[in-house]
Design a protein around this motif. Structure first.
Motif, PDB file in Angstrom:
ATOM      1  N   ARG A  38      17.642 -76.083  83.043  1.00  0.00           N
ATOM      2  CA  ARG A  38      18.417 -75.340  82.400  1.00  0.00           C
ATOM      3  C   ARG A  38      17.853 -73.826  82.411  1.00  0.00           C
ATOM      4  NH1 ARG A  38      18.739 -79.564  79.172  1.00  0.00           N
ATOM      5  NH2 ARG A  38      17.080 -78.830  77.618  1.00  0.00           N
ATOM      6  N   SER A  39      16.625 -73.631  82.410  1.00  0.00           N
ATOM      7  CA  SER A  39      16.101 -72.279  82.447  1.00  0.00           C
ATOM      8  C   SER A  39      16.171 -71.738  83.731  1.00  0.00           C
ATOM      9  CB  SER A  39      14.490 -72.248  81.983  1.00  0.00           C
ATOM     10  OG  SER A  39      13.883 -70.995  82.212  1.00  0.00           O
ATOM     11  N   LYS A  43      18.336 -68.328  84.778  1.00  0.00           N
ATOM     12  CA  LYS A  43      17.476 -67.370  85.514  1.00  0.00           C
ATOM     13  C   LYS A  43      18.291 -66.914  86.906  1.00  0.00           C
ATOM     14  CE  LYS A  43      13.252 -67.825  83.355  1.00  0.00           C
ATOM     15  NZ  LYS A  43      11.639 -67.897  83.718  1.00  0.00           N
TER      16      LYS A  43
END
Length: 79
Positions: A38-39, A43
């Motif tokens: 998810r990160s 990004k």
């Protein structure tokens, strides 16, 4: 627009996320791999400076390309 899908998979004795044929590093738990995916997906959508990037392709060859900072893909995570 390019769309990248991050899949959470078992890999190398743990869990990882996979985009196309490329795997992330291994994480000890499914939840840790999902959070990392998810990160990374978030990004990936952020505009940034144009810069030169280096990555390893699916055949193990290292590639160098210029990545435009305003050309961002659409991303999603499949758990």
């Amino acid at each position: 627009m390019v769309k990248l899908v991050y899949h959470i998979v078992q890999h190398d004795g743990g869990w990882a996320y996979k985009v196309g044929d490329a795997f992330s590093e291994s994480y000890p738990t499914h939840d840790a791999a999902a959070a990392a995916a998810r990160s990374a997906a978030a990004k990936q959508q952020q505009a940034d400076e144009t810069e030169v990037i280096e990555y390893q392709d699916s055949e193990g060859k290292w590639r160098v390309e210029t990545a435009r900072g305003d050309d961002r893909p659409e991303t999603s995570v499949v758990d």
